[in-house]
Design an enzyme around this catalytic site. Structure first.
Site, short mmCIF file in Angstrom:
data_model
loop_
_atom_site.label_atom_id
_atom_site.label_comp_id
_atom_site.label_asym_id
_atom_site.label_seq_id
_atom_site.Cartn_x
_atom_site.Cartn_y
_atom_site.Cartn_z
N TYR A 5 -31.53 29.19 -2.75
CA TYR A 5 -30.73 28.36 -2.08
C TYR A 5 -30.24 28.77 -0.57
CZ TYR A 5 -27.36 31.05 -4.36
OH TYR A 5 -26.18 32.25 -4.76
N HIS B 78 -28.91 25.51 -13.33
CA HIS B 78 -27.79 26.30 -13.98
C HIS B 78 -27.13 25.06 -14.65
CE1 HIS B 78 -27.43 28.98 -9.95
NE2 HIS B 78 -28.04 29.39 -11.08
N ARG C 17 -22.74 20.43 -10.94
CA ARG C 17 -21.64 20.48 -10.06
C ARG C 17 -21.80 20.41 -8.71
NH1 ARG C 17 -20.98 25.48 -10.76
NH2 ARG C 17 -21.65 26.44 -8.89
N HIS D 104 -29.48 22.54 -8.19
CA HIS D 104 -28.57 23.70 -8.56
C HIS D 104 -27.66 23.62 -9.71
CE1 HIS D 104 -25.14 26.37 -7.96
NE2 HIS D 104 -25.97 27.13 -7.42
N ASP E 22 -30.84 37.51 -12.61
CA ASP E 22 -29.84 36.78 -11.96
C ASP E 22 -29.31 37.33 -10.92
OD1 ASP E 22 -27.94 34.76 -11.29
OD2 ASP E 22 -27.24 34.69 -13.39
N GLN F 152 -28.89 38.86 -3.74
CA GLN F 152 -27.62 39.34 -4.12
C GLN F 152 -27.81 40.68 -4.76
OE1 GLN F 152 -26.18 36.68 -7.18
NE2 GLN F 152 -26.28 34.90 -6.16
N HIS G 96 -28.55 29.69 -18.17
CA HIS G 96 -27.21 30.21 -18.75
C HIS G 96 -27.04 29.24 -20.23
CE1 HIS G 96 -26.48 32.87 -15.32
NE2 HIS G 96 -26.33 31.83 -14.74
N ARG H 241 -17.68 34.72 -6.79
CA ARG H 241 -18.58 33.43 -6.13
C ARG H 241 -18.23 33.52 -4.34
NH1 ARG H 241 -19.03 27.15 -6.57
NH2 ARG H 241 -16.66 27.39 -5.42
N HIS I 174 -31.79 35.77 -8.05
CA HIS I 174 -31.42 35.73 -6.85
C HIS I 174 -31.56 36.92 -6.04
CE1 HIS I 174 -29.46 31.94 -8.00
NE2 HIS I 174 -28.72 32.59 -9.13
#
Length: 419
Positions: free
Chosen positions: A90, A201, A179, A176, A289, A28, A238, A51, A25
């Protein structure tokens, strides 16, 4: 002196295939050093409190700022020997959720950053439907959300069509997580996507397992198997909190796992059981990541090192029947995670990619010829990276990248704007 068809060395250098960062990502990178504290009102800090701070950064960046942040992350990757990045992307819309006139504006900015640096990029366009099962909408996720699965897949196709002229750019699909993507969307994706990599993920946090069981009475890998997503093109990112039956499902499907040890350590996620996955026939790739640290050699040694702490043993990923000298067998196994497994995960060919390490760098001094690969993978710092070649073109020479100084100035200015 040749050591292997894949790698070689002489008195001055070790030459390796290009490293593959299979899960990134890039934006980040702006978080580094800004989240290492306990969130107000929390007795403990964890993934979920981190998060929320990540969402603040995600909503703050405009297209030009996203380019600047991504370019800096990609330069750091290049300097660490990365030739290919899988960008799990995303950020799709404006901060309030309104689409840009060009719905691919933000992923195009990230792609441009990678290509300006010289990296090969696989843009894994994320499909994102909701905050979670039975969870109220989070306004900080408005940039991520697609109105429908059909709209999301149409946008994936549009982006793929826009980059066909560059052989170093490809596009994949990334639901994604279980969830954020409901079962009916997962089923549509499984039917519609027939080529290219599919990443998601999976089982990063125990809370995800509880939510998946509550909604589907299935664990995440079981659900992904039920809907038809597991297969040789699928990578579970992960995949920490797995039952033995889920490991077996991944192996039977010839699916892959991408471990991100520096991020999993930073967030307190847990340890990827790469030894169990390997025994089940699951190839394990590596990713940086969250960009808390960008050093793929270090990701490889953390993959092994975390298991040593958990298992109370050394050389946990040592292959049972090494094909070459035993001194380099562990290095060979970790080199697979750094290179060929990542290439398979992203569906790319590494021909024409190479990384050379300087044997005179302090981190490699004294490493004997007979153990040079294991010494390099388990001991060299990213500062030992000397030259990086992508598709036959040098992008790092003598440990330097031509855009590094400019990128550093622009990134420093961006961080002042975000302060």
């Amino acid at each position: 002196m040749s050591a292997s068809p894949r790698w070689s060395f002489d008195a001055d250098t070790v030459c390796l295939p290009g490293f593959v960062n299979a899960h990134s990502h890039a934006f980040q990178r702006v978080l580094r050093g800004r989240t290492e504290l306990r969130a107000a009102g929390h007795e403990a800090d964890d993934f979920w409190s981190w998060r929320e701070r990540m969402y603040q950064a995600a909503t703050a960046l405009d297209p030009e700022q996203l380019y600047v942040a991504s370019r800096q992350a990609f330069i750091e990757m290049a300097l660490a020997g990365v030739t290919t990045v899988g960008e799990f992307h995303y950020l799709h819309h404006q901060a309030d959720g309104t689409p840009y006139d060009d719905e691919s504006l933000l992923p195009k900015a990230v792609i441009q950053a990678a290509r300006d640096v010289g990296l090969r990029i696989v843009l894994l366009r994320v499909v994102y439907a909701r905050a979670g099962f039975g969870v109220e909408a989070n306004p900080r996720q408005r940039r991520f959300i697609d109105p429908s699965v059909d709209a999301a897949l149409r946008r994936v196709e549009a982006l793929a069509g826009a980059v066909t002229k560059d052989p170093l750019v490809t596009v994949g699909v990334a639901p994604h997580s279980v969830r954020a993507v409901p079962r009916d969307w997962l089923e549509v994706i499984a039917r519609a996507v027939r080529v290219g990599p599919v990443h998601a993920h999976v089982a990063e946090q125990p809370a995800e397992l509880r939510a998946c069981l509550a909604e589907h009475a299935r664990r995440p890998v079981e659900l992904l198997s039920d809907v038809g997503l597991l297969g040789p093109r699928f990578t579970a990112v992960h995949a920490i909190h797995l039952e033995a039956s889920e490991v077996a499902l991944l192996g039977a499907a010839r699916a892959m796992v991408c471990a991100c040890p520096s991020t999993e350590r930073n967030l307190g996620d847990g340890v990827v059981r790469a030894d169990e996955l390997t025994r089940a026939g699951v190839d394990v790739a590596l990713g940086s990541d969250s960009q808390a640290h960008i050093d793929l050699l270090d990701e490889a040694r953390q993959l092994e090192g975390h298991l040593r702490l958990v298992r109370g043993a050394r050389a946990v990923l040592f292959p049972g029947t090494p094909a070459g000298p035993r001194e380099n067998a562990l290095g060979e196994a970790l080199l697979d995670a750094l290179t060929t497994h990542g290439a398979r995960s992203l569906g790319v060919d590494l021909e024409g990619d190479a990384v050379t390490l300087d044997r005179h760098h302090p981190s490699l001094l004294g490493v004997p010829d007979e153990a040079v690969l294991s010494g390099a993978v388990l001991g060299a710092s990213s500062g030992a990276v000397k030259d990086v070649v992508v598709g036959g073109r040098a992008i790092v020479s003598g440990g330097a990248h031509p855009l590094a100084a400019r990128s550093a100035r622009d990134f420093a200015a961006l961080m002042k704007q975000l302060a």
